[in-house]
Design a protein around this motif. Structure first.
Motif, PDB file in Angstrom:
ATOM      1  N   VAL A 118      16.135   5.743  -1.000  1.00 37.15           N
ATOM      2  CA  VAL A 118      17.460   5.858  -1.591  1.00 37.15           C
ATOM      3  C   VAL A 118      17.891   4.489  -2.097  1.00 37.15           C
ATOM      4  CG1 VAL A 118      18.154   7.842  -0.204  1.00 37.15           C
ATOM      5  CG2 VAL A 118      18.565   5.549   0.659  1.00 37.15           C
ATOM      6  N   HIS A 119      19.011   4.457  -2.802  1.00 36.53           N
ATOM      7  CA  HIS A 119      19.481   3.218  -3.427  1.00 36.53           C
ATOM      8  C   HIS A 119      19.902   2.196  -2.362  1.00 36.53           C
ATOM      9  CE1 HIS A 119      21.796   0.535  -6.027  1.00 36.53           C
ATOM     10  NE2 HIS A 119      21.251   1.163  -7.082  1.00 36.53           N
ATOM     11  N   PRO A 120      19.708   0.883  -2.622  1.00 39.71           N
ATOM     12  CA  PRO A 120      20.137  -0.141  -1.650  1.00 39.71           C
ATOM     13  C   PRO A 120      21.620  -0.110  -1.325  1.00 39.71           C
ATOM     14  CG  PRO A 120      18.680  -1.095  -3.306  1.00 39.71           C
ATOM     15  CD  PRO A 120      18.984   0.295  -3.757  1.00 39.71           C
ATOM     16  N   MET A 121      22.449   0.480  -2.200  1.00 41.41           N
ATOM     17  CA  MET A 121      23.891   0.473  -1.943  1.00 41.41           C
ATOM     18  C   MET A 121      24.232   1.253  -0.678  1.00 41.41           C
ATOM     19  SD  MET A 121      25.340   3.127  -4.807  1.00 41.41           S
ATOM     20  CE  MET A 121      24.678   4.794  -4.965  1.00 41.41           C
ATOM     21  N   PHE A 122      23.410   2.231  -0.288  1.00 45.91           N
ATOM     22  CA  PHE A 122      23.712   2.997   0.914  1.00 45.91           C
ATOM     23  C   PHE A 122      23.571   2.130   2.160  1.00 45.91           C
ATOM     24  CE2 PHE A 122      22.162   6.236  -2.127  1.00 45.91           C
ATOM     25  CZ  PHE A 122      23.328   6.963  -2.233  1.00 45.91           C
ATOM     26  N   GLY A 123      22.539   1.295   2.193  1.00 48.24           N
ATOM     27  CA  GLY A 123      22.387   0.381   3.322  1.00 48.24           C
ATOM     28  C   GLY A 123      23.513  -0.633   3.383  1.00 48.24           C
ATOM     29  N   ALA A 124      23.916  -1.160   2.222  1.00 52.57           N
ATOM     30  CA  ALA A 124      25.026  -2.115   2.187  1.00 52.57           C
ATOM     31  C   ALA A 124      26.318  -1.458   2.640  1.00 52.57           C
ATOM     32  CB  ALA A 124      25.172  -2.683   0.780  1.00 52.57           C
ATOM     33  N   PHE A 125      26.539  -0.211   2.228  1.00 53.14           N
ATOM     34  CA  PHE A 125      27.743   0.509   2.639  1.00 53.14           C
ATOM     35  C   PHE A 125      27.768   0.712   4.148  1.00 53.14           C
ATOM     36  CE2 PHE A 125      29.721   4.655   3.591  1.00 53.14           C
ATOM     37  CZ  PHE A 125      31.012   4.382   3.181  1.00 53.14           C
ATOM     38  N   MET A 126      26.642   1.075   4.732  1.00 49.37           N
ATOM     39  CA  MET A 126      26.570   1.271   6.178  1.00 49.37           C
ATOM     40  C   MET A 126      26.821  -0.036   6.912  1.00 49.37           C
ATOM     41  SD  MET A 126      26.177   4.336   7.242  1.00 49.37           S
ATOM     42  CE  MET A 126      25.721   3.863   8.916  1.00 49.37           C
ATOM     43  N   PHE A 127      26.281  -1.138   6.385  1.00 43.97           N
ATOM     44  CA  PHE A 127      26.475  -2.427   7.035  1.00 43.97           C
ATOM     45  C   PHE A 127      27.954  -2.826   7.008  1.00 43.97           C
ATOM     46  CE2 PHE A 127      26.260  -7.100   7.270  1.00 43.97           C
ATOM     47  CZ  PHE A 127      25.518  -7.231   8.433  1.00 43.97           C
ATOM     48  N   GLY A 128      28.626  -2.609   5.876  1.00 43.89           N
ATOM     49  CA  GLY A 128      30.048  -2.910   5.810  1.00 43.89           C
ATOM     50  C   GLY A 128      30.868  -2.023   6.720  1.00 43.89           C
ATOM     51  N   LEU A 129      30.454  -0.763   6.862  1.00 45.04           N
ATOM     52  CA  LEU A 129      31.182   0.172   7.715  1.00 45.04           C
ATOM     53  C   LEU A 129      31.063  -0.202   9.186  1.00 45.04           C
ATOM     54  CD1 LEU A 129      32.824   2.738   7.044  1.00 45.04           C
ATOM     55  CD2 LEU A 129      30.809   4.077   7.636  1.00 45.04           C
ATOM     56  N   MET A 130      29.960  -0.867   9.547  1.00 45.65           N
ATOM     57  CA  MET A 130      29.744  -1.225  10.957  1.00 45.65           C
ATOM     58  C   MET A 130      30.560  -2.427  11.387  1.00 45.65           C
ATOM     59  SD  MET A 130      25.671  -0.662  11.551  1.00 45.65           S
ATOM     60  CE  MET A 130      25.216  -1.841  10.281  1.00 45.65           C
ATOM     61  N   ILE A 131      30.973  -3.286  10.451  1.00 44.96           N
ATOM     62  CA  ILE A 131      31.745  -4.472  10.801  1.00 44.96           C
ATOM     63  C   ILE A 131      33.172  -4.052  11.097  1.00 44.96           C
ATOM     64  CG2 ILE A 131      32.594  -6.706   9.989  1.00 44.96           C
ATOM     65  CD1 ILE A 131      30.104  -6.941   8.306  1.00 44.96           C
ATOM     66  N   PRO A 132      33.717  -4.395  12.249  1.00 45.08           N
ATOM     67  CA  PRO A 132      35.077  -3.938  12.614  1.00 45.08           C
ATOM     68  C   PRO A 132      36.140  -4.615  11.764  1.00 45.08           C
ATOM     69  CG  PRO A 132      34.270  -5.498  14.238  1.00 45.08           C
ATOM     70  CD  PRO A 132      33.119  -5.232  13.304  1.00 45.08           C
ATOM     71  N   SER A 133      37.329  -4.019  11.774  1.00 47.48           N
ATOM     72  CA  SER A 133      38.467  -4.579  11.040  1.00 47.48           C
ATOM     73  C   SER A 133      38.990  -5.794  11.796  1.00 47.48           C
ATOM     74  CB  SER A 133      39.564  -3.522  10.884  1.00 47.48           C
ATOM     75  OG  SER A 133      39.102  -2.409  10.179  1.00 47.48           O
ATOM     76  N   SER A 134      38.404  -6.937  11.517  1.00 47.04           N
ATOM     77  CA  SER A 134      38.765  -8.161  12.223  1.00 47.04           C
ATOM     78  C   SER A 134      38.836  -9.299  11.226  1.00 47.04           C
ATOM     79  CB  SER A 134      37.732  -8.474  13.314  1.00 47.04           C
ATOM     80  OG  SER A 134      36.454  -8.688  12.738  1.00 47.04           O
ATOM     81  N   GLU A 135      39.112 -10.474  11.748  1.00 46.17           N
ATOM     82  CA  GLU A 135      39.279 -11.635  10.883  1.00 46.17           C
ATOM     83  C   GLU A 135      37.989 -12.002  10.179  1.00 46.17           C
ATOM     84  OE1 GLU A 135      40.897 -16.230  11.221  1.00 46.17           O
ATOM     85  OE2 GLU A 135      41.120 -14.824  12.885  1.00 46.17           O
ATOM     86  N   VAL A 136      36.856 -11.819  10.851  1.00 46.91           N
ATOM     87  CA  VAL A 136      35.590 -12.199  10.226  1.00 46.91           C
ATOM     88  C   VAL A 136      35.323 -11.357   8.991  1.00 46.91           C
ATOM     89  CG1 VAL A 136      34.307 -10.655  11.787  1.00 46.91           C
ATOM     90  CG2 VAL A 136      33.117 -12.519  10.628  1.00 46.91           C
ATOM     91  N   GLY A 137      35.621 -10.045   9.071  1.00 45.15           N
ATOM     92  CA  GLY A 137      35.410  -9.189   7.914  1.00 45.15           C
ATOM     93  C   GLY A 137      36.301  -9.555   6.747  1.00 45.15           C
ATOM     94  N   ILE A 138      37.563  -9.862   7.025  1.00 46.60           N
ATOM     95  CA  ILE A 138      38.498 -10.205   5.948  1.00 46.60           C
ATOM     96  C   ILE A 138      38.147 -11.559   5.355  1.00 46.60           C
ATOM     97  CG2 ILE A 138      40.918 -10.657   5.446  1.00 46.60           C
ATOM     98  CD1 ILE A 138      41.665  -8.595   7.489  1.00 46.60           C
ATOM     99  N   LYS A 139      37.686 -12.496   6.176  1.00 45.02           N
ATOM    100  CA  LYS A 139      37.270 -13.792   5.646  1.00 45.02           C
ATOM    101  C   LYS A 139      36.093 -13.639   4.697  1.00 45.02           C
ATOM    102  CE  LYS A 139      40.086 -16.685   7.706  1.00 45.02           C
ATOM    103  NZ  LYS A 139      41.011 -17.551   6.939  1.00 45.02           N
ATOM    104  N   ILE A 140      35.125 -12.805   5.073  1.00 41.09           N
ATOM    105  CA  ILE A 140      33.979 -12.564   4.192  1.00 41.09           C
ATOM    106  C   ILE A 140      34.436 -11.904   2.903  1.00 41.09           C
ATOM    107  CG2 ILE A 140      31.814 -11.308   3.959  1.00 41.09           C
ATOM    108  CD1 ILE A 140      31.687 -13.743   5.795  1.00 41.09           C
ATOM    109  N   MET A 141      35.363 -10.950   2.999  1.00 44.13           N
ATOM    110  CA  MET A 141      35.876 -10.284   1.807  1.00 44.13           C
ATOM    111  C   MET A 141      36.581 -11.275   0.892  1.00 44.13           C
ATOM    112  SD  MET A 141      38.342  -6.920   1.584  1.00 44.13           S
ATOM    113  CE  MET A 141      37.086  -5.904   2.335  1.00 44.13           C
ATOM    114  N   ASP A 142      37.353 -12.177   1.482  1.00 45.35           N
ATOM    115  CA  ASP A 142      38.043 -13.185   0.675  1.00 45.35           C
ATOM    116  C   ASP A 142      37.060 -14.078  -0.070  1.00 45.35           C
ATOM    117  OD1 ASP A 142      40.449 -12.222   1.521  1.00 45.35           O
ATOM    118  OD2 ASP A 142      40.706 -13.697   3.122  1.00 45.35           O
ATOM    119  N   LYS A 143      35.920 -14.344   0.546  1.00 42.95           N
ATOM    120  CA  LYS A 143      34.967 -15.266  -0.059  1.00 42.95           C
ATOM    121  C   LYS A 143      34.194 -14.644  -1.218  1.00 42.95           C
ATOM    122  CE  LYS A 143      34.041 -18.318   3.870  1.00 42.95           C
ATOM    123  NZ  LYS A 143      34.296 -19.562   3.123  1.00 42.95           N
TER     124      LYS A 143
END
Length: 879
Positions: free
Chosen positions: A308-333
């Protein structure tokens, strides 16, 4: 060197030779194109070949074009509330328009540049889906209401079935069409783009409303189910119908959720613990960003190996990261780079695959129109029917149906996958792309009309205390910019007489500036969700402030069970923060918005601004409030209240209500009247009336005005005998006075036996005498309650405008905070909501136009002897 490939290029002329290209096939799904790539290197400093014909320079040119055109269309389409997805210029740059020009087809979109363009597009989709998974929170699924779950289920089943039926109509016209295309059509009509929906709701200021929450909750479930269906469909199609090919993908998803996800949670917990000990936030950000991005690529690689397309693995990896400061910092970057640089190639590829000129070649126009119209409306109809069945209003049902029809980037990704596996041809692909643009383009205008139009908000403009029944629930929206505003607002609520018969519901909103995000997101969360405000400025400080505010309001609720408190945090740009407060007040039927004064004492008798942005927020709210506004100037109200109300005795709080005229003063009297029911409050109401000298002046002015009105009336009667407006102005002033007298008389009648309430009338002849009277006779109170008087021009305050510096609190409020003898008294300034849905005049300080800057009041005004407080029983016939 000869290279050939199967390149999807849209419409090209059906000839054997096109310049340096040799086209083997004609107008079909694919073209076999052979071309010669010149790799000769010149011996001079100049290049022998055109650099634009190389892959990398050509890609940079394409990226420049798509970004430039997108920005232009965003500016053009902004007035009609179109999201960024509609502004993407891929269709314009494709064969539908610009690529029909020979030089653009040759130098901007050559055949040999398609491979790198699609590769970069796939990389952009991979990282974008990581951001989508990172932003998506599956927690609301467990708390879904019946209506939200029905909307989600109906939005999956009915559009999916209709998508299959529509594609079957296409196969009836063209039997050789691949049958797999129906599955991709069904998923494309089912999906709701969660991230695009969140941004639309944020821009429309509907994120905190019940409508917005229901839309987001339904979108989460719809998207999650749609992605599961898409993974299964792609795996089966790539496996040529072998259902066993989906097993590796399912195994990887199970490993991710039950093995990798707990490891990520453990690592983030260790990181946060280490940061609290070392306080090395910068090292923490730089150290772990690379690890997260590497994990995105590795998960994408694994799902690619699974078929399947690589986007599915990336989506799963993002879904596994909890709603915390580390996730928002990565999103900001990375969000700016992904959305601004890596994602535009996706839209350019979509534009190159779309050709409107041949949209109906080989098909009946009626079929094309049927497919596009039904595809655009089916999800709206399914949601509308479900909501009406659940007893929702038609307006909310229509708005929710349109919101659930938001397609955005994810729908284009679904169509890309269907086109990549040859599920449908260029024409049917074009149909769905155009339908997606129509669907998403309708969202902003329709929802703005149904939920932002002033004609639907008229009944909210009468929300105020004067018209409220005494024994009813009082709903208050208390706004705070920092914990420094806590003490005054909480103690004011303590004094507001919450009882079982007349409880108070407080929505305590901590206003936080949104920074560091490419797209503004409005977040309202409860006290159990403190991590949501991470990433908005100094996250550690904001979290500590929020926790302090929540604990303080919890104590308020524990002290008085008649007060129900709902602590919230609003994260929004300062430029639109007032709209968030306004819409939340409308959604919760709030009667009063409590605001802290944006200035603080400077220690030498003056005032300084804490924040000019806070001042602007207050000004915008005063100008567009849907209910009453109360601004508290806290100067020590806390000192008069014990910390423990159950065990300490409360000293009697002396409250003075200074009444002049107008709706704002009546609103101030209504709030003071409510506070007077508190056994610890002693209320004195002072109504200032014109003195003898002022009455003579007023009579002379009234006679002159009557003569002018008589002349105007005669002229109006001569011009039009049927014009009612010619006679209405002369009664407006008397009408306001009648309203004031009626409300005062009602107040006096209902409180005549209450020993804690004193009423008196004080004649004054000028503004200077007014100031002097307040200083000498009414200078021993803990709290003053006054009206802002934005729409009144009273002769009692004549001359005060010449030194008015703070129009936000009106002439009287400005006077009270400037009198030296009242330095320890707090001031509450009330403004009543406008009776009509019209914007208030802008707040402009008169000293900036024609008035002289204010000096020290105590040196200018004459002093009068102190007068005792007596409950005078005075009756005046004002009519």
């Amino acid at each position: 060197m000869m290279e050939d490939g199967m390149i999807d290029v849209g419409d090209r002329p059906n000839i054997g030779v096109l310049g340096k290209y040799n086209i083997v096939d004609g107008l079909e799904n694919k073209f076999n194109v052979c071309f010669v790539e010149n790799r000769t290197h010149a011996a001079t400093d100049w290049q022998a070949a055109n650099p634009l014909m190389r892959c990398l320079p050509n890609f940079m040119l394409q990226l420049t074009f798509i970004i430039m055109f997108t920005r232009v269309f965003m500016i053009i389409l902004k007035p009609i509330r179109q999201p960024r997805f509609v502004s993407e210029a891929g269709v314009v740059l494709g064969p539908s328009l610009l690529t029909r020009e020979a030089w653009i087809a040759t130098y901007v979109h050559p055949f040999e540049g398609a491979l790198l363009l699609e590769t970069m597009g796939s990389l952009g989709v991979t990282f974008y889906m990581f951001l989508v998974g990172l932003e998506m929170d599956l927690t609301p699924i467990r708390k879904m209401g019946k209506t939200a779950s029905r909307v989600a289920i109906a939005g999956i089943i009915l559009p999916g079935c209709v998508g299959m039926i529509l594609y079957q109509l296409v196969r009836n016209e063209r039997p050789d069409a691949p049958k797999e295309g129906g599955f991709f059509w069904a998923i494309a009509l089912t999906v709701t783009s969660f991230s695009d929906l969140a941004r639309i709701l944020s821009k429309l200021k509907l994120m905190s409303t019940d409508l917005g929450k229901m839309a987001m909750t339904s979108a989460v479930l719809t998207d999650f189910v749609s992605w599961i269906l898409l993974v299964a469909t792609v795996a089966i199609v790539n496996g040529h119908g072998n259902f066993l090919r989906i097993i590796p993908t399912l195994i990887f998803m199970v490993i991710c959720w039950f093995v990798i996800r707990p490891i990520i949670f453990w690592m983030i917990k260790r990181i946060n613990a280490g940061r609290e000990e070392s306080s090395m936030e910068v090292q923490y950000n730089e150290k772990h960003a690379g690890f997260i991005l590497t994990g995105v690529l590795l998960c994408g690689l694994v799902t690619e190996l699974c078929g399947v397309h690589p986007m599915f693995g990336a989506f799963m990896f993002g879904l596994m990261i909890p709603s915390s400061e580390v996730g928002i910092k990565i999103m900001d970057k990375i969000e700016d780079f992904v959305v601004g640089i890596l994602l535009p190639p996706v839209f350019l590829v979509a534009g190159l695959r779309t050709n409107v000129a041949f949209i109906a070649a080989g098909f009946r126009y009626s079929l094309v129109a049927t497919v596009m119209v039904v595809a655009s409306l089916i999800k709206i109809l399914s949601t509308l029917l479900v909501c009406l069945y659940s007893k929702c209003s038609f307006r909310d049902s229509l708005a929710l149906g349109v919101l659930m029809n938001t397609k955005g980037v994810i729908a284009i990704i679904v169509l890309h996958e269907g086109r990549n596996v040859k599920g449908f041809d260029q024409q049917t692909y074009t149909w769905m792309v155009i339908a997606m643009l129509i669907m998403t383009g309708l969202v902003g205008p329709v929802v703005s009309f149904t939920h932002k139009s002033a004609r639907h908000l008229k009944h909210y403009h009468r929300m105020n205390l004067e018209r409220s029944k005494p024994d009813t629930e009082l709903r208050v929206l208390a706004c705070l910019h920092s914990s420094r505003n806590l003490a005054g607002l909480i103690n004011l609520l303590h004094l507001s007489n919450a009882t079982r018969k007349s409880p108070i519901v407080v929505f305590a909103v901590y206003l936080v500036e949104l920074t560091g995000r490419a797209s503004a997101m409005l977040i309202f969360h409860d006290k159990s969700n403190m991590n949501d405000i991470a990433g908005c400025g100094n996250s550690s400080r904001e979290r500590l402030e929020a926790e302090h505010i929540v604990h303080a309001f919890e104590s308020l609720q524990n002290d008085n069970r008649a007060i129900a408190v709902y602590p919230l945090t609003a994260v929004s740009p300062f430029s639109t923060m007032h709209e968030d407060v306004r819409n939340f007040a409308i959604d919760k039927n709030v009667a009063v918005i409590l605001l802290p004064y944006h200035k603080k004492p400077n220690g030498i008798g003056g005032w300084v601004d804490e924040s000019l942005e806070h001042k602007k927020v207050s000004q915008h709210l005063l100008a567009n409030a849907p209910c009453s506004i109360a601004i508290l100037v806290d100067r020590g109200l806390t000192r008069h209240l014990p910390l423990d109300f159950e065990h300490d005795s409360i000293r009697e709080i002396r409250v003075a209500m200074l009444f002049f005229e107008g709706a704002d003063d009546r609103e101030a009297l209504a709030y003071a009247w409510r506070m007077a029911g508190n056994p610890g409050v002693a209320l004195t109401v002072v109504r200032f009336v014109p003195g003898k000298d002022m009455l003579e002046t007023v009579v002379d002015e009234a006679e002159a005005e009557a003569e002018a009105e008589a002349e105007a009336e005669a002229e109006a009667e001569a011009n039009s005998n049927d014009d009612p407006g010619a006679f209405s102005a002369m009664f407006e002033k008397d009408k306001k006075k009648m309203l004031d007298d009626d409300y005062i008389n009602e107040f006096r009648f209902r409180t005549m036996h209450d020993q804690s309430i004193a009423y008196m009338e004080k004649p004054v002849n000028s503004g200077d005498e007014l100031v002097s009277t307040i200083k000498s006779a009414y200078n021993d109170f803990d709290l003053y309650i006054v009206g802002r008087g934005y729409d009144t021009k009273s002769p009692l305050t004549s001359g005060l405008c010449d030194w008015n510096e703070f129009p936000e609190i009106g002439l009287i409020g400005d006077t009270l905070i400037s009198v030296d003898s009242l330095t320890s008294a707090s001031v509450l300034v009330m403004q009543q909501s406008a009776p009509k849905a019209t914007p208030r005049p802008p707040l402009v300080s008169k000293n900036n136009i024609s008035c002289v800057s204010k000096k020290t009041v105590s040196m200018d005004a004459p002093r009068f002897s102190n007068q005792p407080f007596v409950n005078h029983q005075i009756t005046h016939d004002y009519l």
